[in-house]
Design a protein around this motif. Sequence first.
Motif, PDB file in Angstrom:
ATOM      1  N   ASP A 116      -2.900  -9.894  -5.457  1.00 32.24           N
ATOM      2  CA  ASP A 116      -2.214  -8.649  -4.742  1.00 32.24           C
ATOM      3  C   ASP A 116      -3.009  -7.746  -4.965  1.00 32.24           C
ATOM      4  O   ASP A 116      -2.751  -6.498  -4.367  1.00 32.24           O
ATOM      5  N   GLY A 117      -4.356  -7.670  -5.629  1.00 30.18           N
ATOM      6  CA  GLY A 117      -5.234  -6.529  -5.632  1.00 30.18           C
ATOM      7  C   GLY A 117      -6.017  -6.558  -6.610  1.00 30.18           C
ATOM      8  O   GLY A 117      -6.374  -7.484  -7.429  1.00 30.18           O
ATOM      9  N   PHE A 118      -6.864  -5.406  -6.842  1.00 29.26           N
ATOM     10  CA  PHE A 118      -8.126  -5.187  -7.808  1.00 29.26           C
ATOM     11  C   PHE A 118      -8.033  -3.946  -8.421  1.00 29.26           C
ATOM     12  O   PHE A 118      -7.597  -2.887  -8.154  1.00 29.26           O
ATOM     13  N   ASP A 119      -8.199  -4.335  -9.917  1.00 29.53           N
ATOM     14  CA  ASP A 119      -8.343  -3.096 -10.731  1.00 29.53           C
ATOM     15  C   ASP A 119      -9.749  -3.067 -11.240  1.00 29.53           C
ATOM     16  O   ASP A 119     -10.267  -3.946 -12.190  1.00 29.53           O
ATOM     17  N   TRP A 120     -10.553  -2.011 -11.091  1.00 29.96           N
ATOM     18  CA  TRP A 120     -11.986  -1.810 -11.529  1.00 29.96           C
ATOM     19  C   TRP A 120     -11.682  -1.190 -13.075  1.00 29.96           C
ATOM     20  O   TRP A 120     -11.309   0.053 -13.223  1.00 29.96           O
ATOM     21  N   LEU A 160     -15.087  -0.666  -1.871  1.00 30.87           N
ATOM     22  CA  LEU A 160     -13.789  -1.252  -2.008  1.00 30.87           C
ATOM     23  C   LEU A 160     -12.466  -0.903  -1.241  1.00 30.87           C
ATOM     24  O   LEU A 160     -11.695  -1.533  -0.893  1.00 30.87           O
ATOM     25  N   SER A 161     -12.497   0.634  -0.806  1.00 29.02           N
ATOM     26  CA  SER A 161     -11.391   1.226  -0.104  1.00 29.02           C
ATOM     27  C   SER A 161     -11.404   0.549   1.237  1.00 29.02           C
ATOM     28  O   SER A 161     -10.309   0.864   2.004  1.00 29.02           O
ATOM     29  N   TYR A 162     -12.467  -0.268   1.927  1.00 31.84           N
ATOM     30  CA  TYR A 162     -12.323  -0.866   3.002  1.00 31.84           C
ATOM     31  C   TYR A 162     -11.309  -2.131   2.852  1.00 31.84           C
ATOM     32  O   TYR A 162     -10.848  -2.795   3.790  1.00 31.84           O
ATOM     33  N   TRP A 163     -11.237  -2.723   1.703  1.00 33.53           N
ATOM     34  CA  TRP A 163     -10.774  -4.005   1.376  1.00 33.53           C
ATOM     35  C   TRP A 163      -9.125  -3.848   0.729  1.00 33.53           C
ATOM     36  O   TRP A 163      -8.300  -4.713   0.731  1.00 33.53           O
ATOM     37  N   PHE A 164      -9.182  -2.830  -0.114  1.00 34.66           N
ATOM     38  CA  PHE A 164      -8.247  -2.536  -1.122  1.00 34.66           C
ATOM     39  C   PHE A 164      -7.720  -1.036  -0.895  1.00 34.66           C
ATOM     40  O   PHE A 164      -8.351  -0.424  -0.716  1.00 34.66           O
ATOM     41  N   GLY A 165      -6.237  -0.945  -1.192  1.00 33.39           N
ATOM     42  CA  GLY A 165      -5.549   0.252  -1.267  1.00 33.39           C
ATOM     43  C   GLY A 165      -5.417   0.819   0.155  1.00 33.39           C
ATOM     44  O   GLY A 165      -5.015   0.101   1.163  1.00 33.39           O
ATOM     45  N   LYS A 204      -6.793  -8.072   4.650  1.00 30.92           N
ATOM     46  CA  LYS A 204      -5.345  -8.382   4.284  1.00 30.92           C
ATOM     47  C   LYS A 204      -4.496  -7.125   3.843  1.00 30.92           C
ATOM     48  O   LYS A 204      -5.227  -6.495   3.103  1.00 30.92           O
ATOM     49  N   PRO A 205      -3.423  -6.823   4.639  1.00 34.88           N
ATOM     50  CA  PRO A 205      -2.677  -5.640   4.425  1.00 34.88           C
ATOM     51  C   PRO A 205      -2.014  -5.786   2.924  1.00 34.88           C
ATOM     52  O   PRO A 205      -1.779  -6.746   2.532  1.00 34.88           O
ATOM     53  N   GLY A 206      -1.927  -4.523   2.385  1.00 34.63           N
ATOM     54  CA  GLY A 206      -1.138  -4.448   1.235  1.00 34.63           C
ATOM     55  C   GLY A 206      -1.840  -4.694  -0.079  1.00 34.63           C
ATOM     56  O   GLY A 206      -0.868  -4.874  -1.021  1.00 34.63           O
ATOM     57  N   LEU A 207      -2.947  -5.048  -0.134  1.00 36.57           N
ATOM     58  CA  LEU A 207      -3.591  -5.465  -1.443  1.00 36.57           C
ATOM     59  C   LEU A 207      -3.882  -3.968  -2.268  1.00 36.57           C
ATOM     60  O   LEU A 207      -4.473  -3.018  -1.655  1.00 36.57           O
ATOM     61  N   LEU A 208      -3.537  -4.050  -3.712  1.00 40.43           N
ATOM     62  CA  LEU A 208      -3.633  -2.985  -4.243  1.00 40.43           C
ATOM     63  C   LEU A 208      -4.865  -2.520  -4.735  1.00 40.43           C
ATOM     64  O   LEU A 208      -5.806  -3.353  -5.018  1.00 40.43           O
ATOM     65  N   PHE A 209      -5.447  -1.298  -5.145  1.00 40.31           N
ATOM     66  CA  PHE A 209      -6.502  -0.648  -5.623  1.00 40.31           C
ATOM     67  C   PHE A 209      -6.279   0.170  -6.789  1.00 40.31           C
ATOM     68  O   PHE A 209      -5.573   1.189  -6.704  1.00 40.31           O
ATOM     69  N   LEU A 210      -6.577  -0.206  -7.908  1.00 39.66           N
ATOM     70  CA  LEU A 210      -6.625   0.434  -9.162  1.00 39.66           C
ATOM     71  C   LEU A 210      -7.846   0.502  -9.811  1.00 39.66           C
ATOM     72  O   LEU A 210      -8.675  -0.126  -9.824  1.00 39.66           O
ATOM     73  N   TYR A 212      -7.767   7.168  -1.387  1.00 39.00           N
ATOM     74  CA  TYR A 212      -7.518   5.702  -0.943  1.00 39.00           C
ATOM     75  C   TYR A 212      -7.126   4.817  -2.074  1.00 39.00           C
ATOM     76  O   TYR A 212      -6.682   3.676  -1.660  1.00 39.00           O
ATOM     77  N   VAL A 213      -7.124   5.149  -3.251  1.00 34.34           N
ATOM     78  CA  VAL A 213      -6.812   4.480  -4.366  1.00 34.34           C
ATOM     79  C   VAL A 213      -5.216   4.708  -4.686  1.00 34.34           C
ATOM     80  O   VAL A 213      -4.733   5.734  -4.643  1.00 34.34           O
ATOM     81  N   ASP A 214      -4.785   3.446  -5.101  1.00 37.40           N
ATOM     82  CA  ASP A 214      -3.048   3.469  -5.171  1.00 37.40           C
ATOM     83  C   ASP A 214      -2.574   4.003  -6.433  1.00 37.40           C
ATOM     84  O   ASP A 214      -1.873   4.844  -6.615  1.00 37.40           O
ATOM     85  N   TYR A 215      -3.449   3.453  -7.469  1.00 40.63           N
ATOM     86  CA  TYR A 215      -2.969   4.160  -8.787  1.00 40.63           C
ATOM     87  C   TYR A 215      -4.308   4.457  -9.850  1.00 40.63           C
ATOM     88  O   TYR A 215      -5.207   3.862  -9.773  1.00 40.63           O
ATOM     89  N   TYR A 216      -4.203   5.443 -10.577  1.00 43.99           N
ATOM     90  CA  TYR A 216      -5.357   5.645 -11.593  1.00 43.99           C
ATOM     91  C   TYR A 216      -4.517   5.398 -12.780  1.00 43.99           C
ATOM     92  O   TYR A 216      -3.456   6.170 -13.145  1.00 43.99           O
ATOM     93  N   VAL A 217      -5.095   4.579 -13.538  1.00 44.93           N
ATOM     94  CA  VAL A 217      -4.583   3.863 -14.786  1.00 44.93           C
ATOM     95  C   VAL A 217      -5.312   4.600 -16.014  1.00 44.93           C
ATOM     96  O   VAL A 217      -6.577   4.330 -16.287  1.00 44.93           O
TER      97      VAL A 217
END
Length: 382
Positions: A172-176, A203-208, A223-229, A248-253
């Motif tokens: 469902d997404g990518f965590d860098w 990355l922001s073109y594909w995720f988040g 694909k819509p809805g993929l998370l970007f962390l 554009y990033v969904d979450y800062y971990v």
Amino acid sequence: MILKYIRKTLSIALVSIIFCGCSDWTEIEAINSNSNLSETTKTDEYYAALRAWKQTPNLPQVFVWFDNWSGASPTGANSLRGLPDSVTIASNWGGHPKFNLTPERKADMEYVQKVKGTKVVVTLFSANVGDDVPHQDIFETAGNSSDPEVVRPAIKAYAEALYDCIVEAGYDGFDWDYEPETGKDKNHLWNNITQRRIFVEELSYWFGKGSQRTDRGDRKPAKPGLLFLIDGEIGIGDHIEKDWPMYYVDYYVLQAYGARNESSLDSRVNGVFNDMSKWIEEGKLTKEEIVRRTIVTEDFESHASKGGGFLIMSNYVYKQQGIEQQIGGCGIYRVGFDYNQGDGDYNGSPEYYYLRQGITNLYRTYHERLNISQEENSSEQE
């Protein structure tokens, strides 16, 4: 989703969490080694409400890095299915393969995604162009160049290759995992200012939050809805550059390992504000929104026996600079160390002793603040 339905769903969820002491959406299911991963253990209505609840706007997240994953038997120690129901994001981390998943891992992941509504992402270091994906000759052209015209084509191809692998695997997404201070040797993408900025841009073109924008150039639809962390050195260490498009990033971990008090957490959040200062000044991010996107995490490789600062994190509300905003979530690195780790029982069960307490804290705070907000709105309308 209409507001009435959201409130109804929240009521079901939060009554389970708060008044039943984690006896429903935060409990660990009773599963034996003969369980069928294609079957549910609760009602369809229960799981439908759980999935809908996880879609609630601005819901704080429960995030875990999950290793020791085999999926071969549905136990809490090595299957995603064994995690508490209220975990919202689980990341595949560890020494096992990230792609080309075994049938057992694939079935385990699909179960929690489809039945529990849990998002499953993959964590990668991506310290050099081409890491973890099938080789392409164009990757080699990046080297340690800082020339955008040289670097962009290679990183553009790399970001798309990551996207393809992630979609094919079913994530469902990518965590860098960005940690340049810990990896100075030959990690060109981590340590090259131009390369890492362009990497986040691509990355922001594909995720988040930016993946569906129309200015894609020759890039195929995403694909819509993929998370970007992004996790690692945000607000500390080598930091992130202020011109990264972090809106554009969904979450800062935040790896807030060992934080023992609110003051330590305040300092970490203030560091994130510093990294995002350009976007705050330009009005693309508010400080409240930054806190809502920030997840603080504890290291259970070191602190599982006593929980470290995890329970403090799960109760944390940022209260500085005229802001009072609940943190965007809490999480655990190597959550498997909390499974039946011998520290006692929480609500009559030893499984995920600290994680389930943290879940209770996080959503109790959320529920209390939601009620206060609704009461204030009602008073203003009277």
